[in-house]
Scaffold this motif. Structure first.
Motif, mmCIF file in Angstrom:
data_model
loop_
_atom_site.group_PDB
_atom_site.id
_atom_site.type_symbol
_atom_site.label_atom_id
_atom_site.label_comp_id
_atom_site.label_asym_id
_atom_site.label_seq_id
_atom_site.Cartn_x
_atom_site.Cartn_y
_atom_site.Cartn_z
ATOM 1 N N ARG A 165 1.146 4.013 12.156
ATOM 2 C CA ARG A 165 1.100 2.821 13.004
ATOM 3 C C ARG A 165 1.251 3.222 14.472
ATOM 4 O O ARG A 165 1.735 4.316 14.781
ATOM 5 C CB ARG A 165 2.211 1.842 12.609
ATOM 6 C CG ARG A 165 2.143 1.432 11.131
ATOM 7 C CD ARG A 165 3.155 0.360 10.772
ATOM 8 N NE ARG A 165 3.269 0.192 9.326
ATOM 9 C CZ ARG A 165 2.459 -0.565 8.573
ATOM 10 N NH1 ARG A 165 1.481 -1.249 9.132
ATOM 11 N NH2 ARG A 165 2.638 -0.653 7.260
ATOM 12 N N GLU A 185 5.522 -1.044 2.307
ATOM 13 C CA GLU A 185 4.577 -1.251 3.413
ATOM 14 C C GLU A 185 3.321 -1.968 2.952
ATOM 15 O O GLU A 185 2.732 -1.621 1.933
ATOM 16 C CB GLU A 185 4.185 0.096 4.038
ATOM 17 C CG GLU A 185 5.378 0.834 4.610
ATOM 18 C CD GLU A 185 4.998 1.768 5.737
ATOM 19 O OE1 GLU A 185 4.155 1.380 6.580
ATOM 20 O OE2 GLU A 185 5.534 2.886 5.763
ATOM 21 N N SER A 186 2.909 -2.961 3.724
ATOM 22 C CA SER A 186 1.601 -3.586 3.547
ATOM 23 C C SER A 186 0.681 -2.988 4.607
ATOM 24 O O SER A 186 1.093 -2.125 5.383
ATOM 25 C CB SER A 186 1.713 -5.096 3.726
ATOM 26 O OG SER A 186 2.039 -5.386 5.066
ATOM 27 N N VAL A 187 -0.574 -3.443 4.655
ATOM 28 C CA VAL A 187 -1.479 -2.947 5.683
ATOM 29 C C VAL A 187 -0.885 -3.253 7.060
ATOM 30 O O VAL A 187 -0.942 -2.439 7.972
ATOM 31 C CB VAL A 187 -2.881 -3.587 5.545
ATOM 32 C CG1 VAL A 187 -3.803 -3.100 6.659
ATOM 33 C CG2 VAL A 187 -3.482 -3.262 4.189
ATOM 34 N N VAL A 212 0.812 -1.221 0.000
ATOM 35 C CA VAL A 212 0.000 0.000 0.000
ATOM 36 C C VAL A 212 0.848 1.274 0.000
ATOM 37 O O VAL A 212 0.318 2.364 -0.150
ATOM 38 C CB VAL A 212 -0.984 0.033 1.195
ATOM 39 C CG1 VAL A 212 -2.026 -1.056 1.042
ATOM 40 C CG2 VAL A 212 -0.255 -0.094 2.520
ATOM 41 N N PHE A 213 2.164 1.122 0.164
ATOM 42 C CA PHE A 213 3.014 2.313 0.162
ATOM 43 C C PHE A 213 4.452 1.911 -0.131
ATOM 44 O O PHE A 213 4.936 0.903 0.392
ATOM 45 C CB PHE A 213 2.951 3.028 1.519
ATOM 46 C CG PHE A 213 3.608 4.379 1.505
ATOM 47 C CD1 PHE A 213 2.915 5.497 1.063
ATOM 48 C CD2 PHE A 213 4.929 4.539 1.907
ATOM 49 C CE1 PHE A 213 3.516 6.745 1.026
ATOM 50 C CE2 PHE A 213 5.544 5.787 1.877
ATOM 51 C CZ PHE A 213 4.829 6.891 1.440
ATOM 52 N N PRO A 231 2.618 7.144 4.114
ATOM 53 C CA PRO A 231 2.804 5.769 4.562
ATOM 54 C C PRO A 231 1.806 5.438 5.672
ATOM 55 O O PRO A 231 1.418 6.332 6.435
ATOM 56 C CB PRO A 231 4.235 5.739 5.084
ATOM 57 C CG PRO A 231 4.612 7.155 5.307
ATOM 58 C CD PRO A 231 3.742 8.018 4.461
ATOM 59 N N PRO A 232 1.380 4.178 5.779
ATOM 60 C CA PRO A 232 0.410 3.830 6.817
ATOM 61 C C PRO A 232 0.881 4.281 8.201
ATOM 62 O O PRO A 232 1.997 3.953 8.602
ATOM 63 C CB PRO A 232 0.352 2.304 6.754
ATOM 64 C CG PRO A 232 0.789 1.966 5.372
ATOM 65 C CD PRO A 232 1.786 3.017 4.980
ATOM 66 N N LEU A 289 -3.648 2.112 7.608
ATOM 67 C CA LEU A 289 -4.205 2.599 6.365
ATOM 68 C C LEU A 289 -5.643 2.097 6.336
ATOM 69 O O LEU A 289 -5.883 0.899 6.460
ATOM 70 C CB LEU A 289 -3.438 2.028 5.177
ATOM 71 C CG LEU A 289 -4.053 2.484 3.859
ATOM 72 C CD1 LEU A 289 -3.278 3.661 3.309
ATOM 73 C CD2 LEU A 289 -4.137 1.380 2.857
#
Lengths: 125, 356
Positions: free
Chosen positions: B290, A60-62, A39-40, B287-288, B311
């Motif tokens: 966290r 990056e994944s979730v 996802v990124f 970016p996700p 995300l």
């Protein structure tokens, strides 16, 4: 599992395609399958000098962020803007449109020290 | 690894190719195919989660109502048989031990569903504060559980349990074979939680899948709950934070005659909490976010850290929650989230992040 025989691989699942003194780097089909849903992608700055093993990009994944290491030393000469805009290219075309960065390598012979497809297959099985 | 507990559905997860990870002491599926696909299945159709790791306590007796009202924040006396409510159990200083759902199954009987990571601690706390004659039983090892969640959940229930009636929202019923059905969940979608004997779990799991529920793991469970702004104990709730600070005052009845931790909540409500669990959403792509990423003011000054972050698969942008000084928690406040040293702009938004 797709592991092209014309590429070299790292134990940390990067692949390298050497053309002249330019090495294109991405992550293997196995790695993208393990990560799922990318996802990124965080790309390195063009011009940055890296040594083999330096964290150079982030995928990056979730669920998690994973460092992508420079397989060999060199200068970052190009990054793939398409994976920044559409990170899922790393999943759908890991050896093609999903490439991440290109290095002008210091010593092209270093590439031959990396695993070939057969060795990488053995590494992941 | 040998200390990990195993749900009766573990073999079924492995057969489906799930990735299993240690969670709260259990070997649990984190995903089967893709977190985004599983998340989307719940929002658009229906998903099923193994929740066998969660704890079940049974409390019975004529004094149980008054006792549970001293143990929990919500007013259990408001429940008629067949109804349930979200509630919290606090320590003496008003910090959260656990959040739970308390169901009244009959005049003098209660069914409590608690977090897997807290079963032993909750039971010990309750047993050591039991000042009346009533029965308290930990039945966590006897029950398997599945959460069936999504717009098609009611239809799937009818296929799997013909002749049975789904209870109304927050309600509880017992089926002819002794299974327990609760119209609750942790996703923001319609759905139910189904508790059955361990021996019956594999059979029911197969029936729910055959009826159209997609298997979903803890990864999707986390993104679904975070999109709704639902707290996760251990991330968003802790013994150092009160429900008032967590924005859960709605579930605390300060008038009912007191409960453990009440004094702190009364004071915080009167003065206004100095910190608040604040919902943040990225202003752009990034970016996700966290858990534990620092949160900074526009000046760059660090004012807290994310308790949860992800995300959002529905919004395709970063969302998170952080305990922040109250002056930074106003809707529309511009803030920044620090991801590996780079600052990404975010805005304070209203919960839930995701609205239908």
């Amino acid at each position: 599992m797709n592991t092209p025989t014309d590429l070299r691989y790292c134990p940390s699942h990067e692949w390298v395609r050497l053309e002249g003194d330019t090495a294109t780097v991405g992550i293997s089909d196995h790695a993208q399958e393990e990560l799922t849903d990318v996802v990124f992608v965080e790309l390195p700055a063009v011009g940055r000098t890296v040594d083999a093993g330096d964290p150079t990009a982030v995928v990056e994944s979730v669920k998690a962020a994973s460092d992508i290491y420079a397989p060999i030393g060199g200068d970052v000469v190009e990054v793939n803007p398409d994976v920044e805009a559409d990170p899922s290219l790393v999943n759908t075309d890991p050896y093609g449109k999903g490439w991440i960065f290109k290095l002008r390598v210091k010593n092209a012979a270093d590439v031959s020290g990396l695993m070939d497809a057969a060795a990488y297959q053995a590494h992941i099985s | 690894m040998s200390d990990l507990k195993h749900t009766p559905l573990e073999g079924a997860h492995q057969a489906l190719g799930a990735r299993l990870v240690a969670f709260a002491g259990w070997n649990m599926p984190v995903q089967y195919t893709s977190i985004i696909d599983e998340h989307t299945a719940v929002r658009s159709k229906c998903g099923i989660f193994d929740i066998s790791h969660m704890g079940q306590f049974l409390v019975s007796g004529p004094t149980a109502e008054a006792w549970l009202n001293r143990m929990f924040t919500n007013n259990i006396a408001k429940l008629t048989p067949g109804q349930g409510q979200y509630s919290l159990m606090l320590n003496e200083s008003g910090g959260v031990i656990d959040d739970l759902i308390a169901y009244r199954t009959s005049e003098n009987d209660y069914f409590l569903v608690v977090n897997a990571s807290m079963i032993d601690e909750d039971f010990f706390w309750m047993a050591s504060h039991q000042d009346v004659e009533c029965s308290l039983r930990n039945e966590s090892d006897l029950w398997a559980g599945m959460a069936i969640q999504g717009p098609l959940a009611a239809e799937i229930f009818t296929k799997v349990c013909p002749g049975e009636t789904l209870p109304p929202r927050n309600g509880i019923v017992t089926t002819a074979d002794g299974s327990i059905v609760c119209r609750t969940g942790y996703t923001g979608e319609d759905g139910f939680e189904f508790f059955c004997a361990n021996e019956a779990a594999v059979s029911y799991w197969g029936k729910f899948l055959a009826a159209g529920a997609a298997p979903c793991g803890l990864g999707a469970r986390d993104t679904l709950r975070l999109e709704m702004g639902y707290p996760l104990n251990g991330n968003d709730l802790s013994p150092e934070r009160s429900p008032i600070e967590a924005g859960l005052g709605f579930f605390c009845d300060l008038e009912k005659g007191g409960f453990i931790g009440c004094e702190t909540l009364v004071r915080q409500k009167a003065d206004g909490p100095s910190v608040k669990l604040t919902a943040l959403q990225y202003s752009d792509k990034g970016p996700p976010p966290r858990a534990h990423y620092p949160v900074a003011a526009v000046t760059g000054k660090v004012i807290g850290e994310l308790a949860s972050g992800a995300l959002s698969p529905s919004l395709m942008t970063g969302i998170g929650m952080a305990y922040l000084p109250a002056e930074f928690s106003k809707l529309g406040t511009s803030l920044q989230i620090d991801v590996r040293g780079r600052l990404f702009p975010a805005t304070v938004v209203k919960k839930p992040f995701y609205k239908k």
